[in-house]
Structure formats: C-alpha cells, structure tokens
Design a protein around this motif. Structure first.
Motif, PDB file in Angstrom:
ATOM      1  N   VAL A 193     -11.900  -2.581  -4.971  1.00 38.96           N
ATOM      2  CA  VAL A 193     -12.179  -3.989  -5.274  1.00 38.96           C
ATOM      3  C   VAL A 193     -11.781  -4.263  -6.713  1.00 38.96           C
ATOM      4  N   CYS A 194     -11.198  -5.428  -6.967  1.00 35.42           N
ATOM      5  CA  CYS A 194     -10.963  -5.866  -8.339  1.00 35.42           C
ATOM      6  C   CYS A 194     -11.225  -7.362  -8.444  1.00 35.42           C
ATOM      7  N   LEU A 195     -11.373  -7.826  -9.657  1.00 40.20           N
ATOM      8  CA  LEU A 195     -11.665  -9.227  -9.959  1.00 40.20           C
ATOM      9  C   LEU A 195     -10.608  -9.749 -10.906  1.00 40.20           C
ATOM     10  N   LEU A 196     -10.125 -10.978 -10.637  1.00 39.10           N
ATOM     11  CA  LEU A 196      -9.142 -11.634 -11.483  1.00 39.10           C
ATOM     12  C   LEU A 196      -9.697 -12.984 -11.913  1.00 39.10           C
ATOM     13  N   ALA A 197      -9.607 -13.288 -13.214  1.00 38.68           N
ATOM     14  CA  ALA A 197     -10.154 -14.558 -13.700  1.00 38.68           C
ATOM     15  C   ALA A 197      -9.584 -14.895 -15.069  1.00 38.68           C
ATOM     16  N   VAL A 211     -11.184 -14.807  -8.584  1.00 37.29           N
ATOM     17  CA  VAL A 211     -10.560 -14.279  -7.373  1.00 37.29           C
ATOM     18  C   VAL A 211     -10.959 -12.821  -7.223  1.00 37.29           C
ATOM     19  N   LEU A 212     -11.471 -12.473  -6.059  1.00 38.27           N
ATOM     20  CA  LEU A 212     -11.800 -11.089  -5.737  1.00 38.27           C
ATOM     21  C   LEU A 212     -10.789 -10.572  -4.725  1.00 38.27           C
ATOM     22  N   ALA A 213     -10.289  -9.373  -4.980  1.00 37.65           N
ATOM     23  CA  ALA A 213      -9.370  -8.706  -4.053  1.00 37.65           C
ATOM     24  C   ALA A 213     -10.006  -7.400  -3.610  1.00 37.65           C
ATOM     25  N   ALA A 214      -9.873  -7.078  -2.321  1.00 35.10           N
ATOM     26  CA  ALA A 214     -10.512  -5.884  -1.790  1.00 35.10           C
ATOM     27  C   ALA A 214      -9.625  -5.248  -0.732  1.00 35.10           C
ATOM     28  N   ALA A 215      -9.710  -3.929  -0.642  1.00 31.73           N
ATOM     29  CA  ALA A 215      -8.892  -3.191   0.320  1.00 31.73           C
ATOM     30  C   ALA A 215      -9.684  -2.030   0.905  1.00 31.73           C
ATOM     31  N   PRO A 216      -9.423  -1.697   2.165  1.00 31.25           N
ATOM     32  CA  PRO A 216     -10.139  -0.562   2.768  1.00 31.25           C
ATOM     33  C   PRO A 216      -9.769   0.785   2.167  1.00 31.25           C
ATOM     34  N   ARG A 217      -8.531   0.925   1.701  1.00 30.51           N
ATOM     35  CA  ARG A 217      -8.063   2.222   1.217  1.00 30.51           C
ATOM     36  C   ARG A 217      -8.243   2.357  -0.286  1.00 30.51           C
ATOM     37  N   PRO A 218      -8.855   3.453  -0.755  1.00 26.93           N
ATOM     38  CA  PRO A 218      -8.989   3.659  -2.206  1.00 26.93           C
ATOM     39  C   PRO A 218      -7.624   3.673  -2.886  1.00 26.93           C
ATOM     40  N   VAL A 239      -8.195  -8.699 -15.534  1.00 22.81           N
ATOM     41  CA  VAL A 239      -8.560  -7.996 -14.303  1.00 22.81           C
ATOM     42  C   VAL A 239      -9.672  -7.009 -14.620  1.00 22.81           C
ATOM     43  N   LEU A 240     -10.709  -7.020 -13.783  1.00 25.11           N
ATOM     44  CA  LEU A 240     -11.774  -6.025 -13.878  1.00 25.11           C
ATOM     45  C   LEU A 240     -11.673  -5.098 -12.682  1.00 25.11           C
TER      46      LEU A 240
END
Length: 263
Positions: A193-197, A211-218, A239-240
C-alpha cells in the motif's frame, strides 16, 4: 465522485473552451477535456493516472473497473493511453449517466457504463478479472459507509488479478484522520500500500484529496517511479510507503461494516 442528482450541470471552462466541468449544487465534481482526454485538470486525477500509467508497459491494454463514473475522465484517458482496454464504469446515479451521455461526446470503444451500486457491482463481478480497480465514490462529500470497510476492500481484492492494483480517492482535512483509517483498512487486506498526496496535505496544511494505491503482491507498487512522477506535477506531491506509511497510520484502526452500523 457520485454527485447530487438534483442539481447537476456541465459547464464550459472559460480558460479552456474544450474543458467541461461537472457541477453538483455548484460544486466541482469532475472535469473532462472533450478534445484532449489526456488533459487532466484535477491534481488527484493526475495522481491516479500516474499509477495507471506505471501499472504496465506503455500502451498495453488493461481490464479496468471504475467505481464511480462522473464525466468519465479516467476511462477516456485510459482509452487514449491504452487503446483496446476493456473498461466497465459503474455509476450509481442515473441522472449523471444521462447528463454525460446527452452533453458530452460518446465514450470511445471499450467503455461500458452501467447504473448500479458499487458494492453490488463488486459482488456480481467474477474473481481475478481486473488489472485495475479505481474507486471515486462520494455522496454529499462523504464516502458511503458500505464502500469504506475491510469487507468492501476484500471484495475489490477478490476481483483483482495477482498483479492488479486498487486505487481509491479519499477526501480529507487536517489532521487526515479519515485518510489514516482508510490506509489502515487497505493494509488489512493488501500486501503493498502507498499514499500519494499534495505535500501541503501531508504537512497538515490544507483540505484536499489523498490517493491510496494497493496491490495483493508485496513490492508490486512502483514506488520510486511514482515518487519521481508526482514530484514533477504542477502541484508537487509526495508518496508515503513502508516506514513512512507506518508512521502515518500509527494508531488508526481499519474500518468495518460493523463499526459503521454502530454509528
């Protein structure tokens, strides 16, 4: 966003004659350029587009589910940047769909628009069928409770392919309590997961969009390239991820349907 259907209008941008702004009760909800769909007016939309651009090699068609339709800004953008993509747009308000169909150019081939509730559409969606799921779901400036808990996010994850990515727009104001909860909610389901702002938002200086982005794969999210991309934006962003997101989320508990029912 899902605007108030009772006071909807599309107005011409006086600074850009090909631009159209979707207003609900006088409040900007969506913006589209009817000549150049690659022109993205709102900063948070550019951040979502940045993730979509980096999700796969340039030009590769993707299977995309949009939850919240508005003026079809990102579907039109992806049709231009990734021709051949199959995109399903789910919009709850028939009045929005009717206005956009009546007053804007028809969407390009590959875009299917349906009137439905986002959660119902997810429940009906087949597993592992999407490369991208994008959510921008608001009513009266609030994200509805039934689309912000771990149960909803788990349904999103079920519809994604192993290398898929989920993107969600979150509006918030300092001290970003809701954004922290939503980040914790995504982390309860997704491995990456990461955060963009806007950097000013991350410093607690303004209201706006995260904006939050998330993915199943590490390790799936292209964090370094995203950071470089959003830093070059006309409204520079940050980006966090990893330890930075750990600190941001510290103390926040994931949202659940049960918690929403108790309110």
């Amino acid at each position: 966003m899902e605007p108030d259907p009772e006071r909807l209008e599309l107005v011409v941008d006086p600074a850009r004659p090909s631009g159209r702004t979707l207003l609900a009760a006088g409040v900007e909800q969506s913006y589209v350029d009817v000549v150049d769909p690659r022109h993205l007016h709102f900063e948070y939309v550019r951040r979502m587009a940045a993730v979509a651009d980096l999700a796969a090699p340039p030009g590769r068609p993707l299977d995309v589910l949009h939850l919240g339709g508005g003026a079809l800004t990102l579907p039109r953008y992806l049709a231009a940047t990734r021709p051949g993509s199959a995109q399903l747009v789910v919009e709850r308000e028939p009045a929005v769909v009717e206005l956009v169909a009546r007053e804007l150019p028809a969407p390009p081939a590959g875009i299917d628009v349906r009137v439905a509730d986002a959660r119902d559409a997810l429940t009906d969606a087949p597993p592992a069928g999407n490369d991208l799921v994008l959510a921008d779901i608001y009513r009266a400036a609030r994200m509805p409770a039934h689309v912000r808990g771990v149960e909803f996010v788990a349904e999103v994850a079920r519809t994604l392919r192993p290398d898929g990515i989920y993107l969600v727009n979150v509006t918030d104001l300092p001290p970003l309590v809701f954004a922290r909860v939503q980040a914790a909610t995504l982390r309860a389901v997704f491995a990456d997961v990461c955060l963009l702002a806007d950097r000013r938002m991350l410093r607690g200086r303004r209201y706006g969009n995260v904006v939050l982005a998330a993915a199943p794969r590490p390790g799936r999210l292209p964090v370094a390239r995203l950071a470089a991309r959003v830093a070059r934006d006309p409204v520079p962003g940050g980006v966090l991820h990893g330890a930075g997101l750990d600190a941001f989320v510290a103390g926040a508990r994931p949202a659940t349907d049960a918690a929403a029912d108790r309110r």
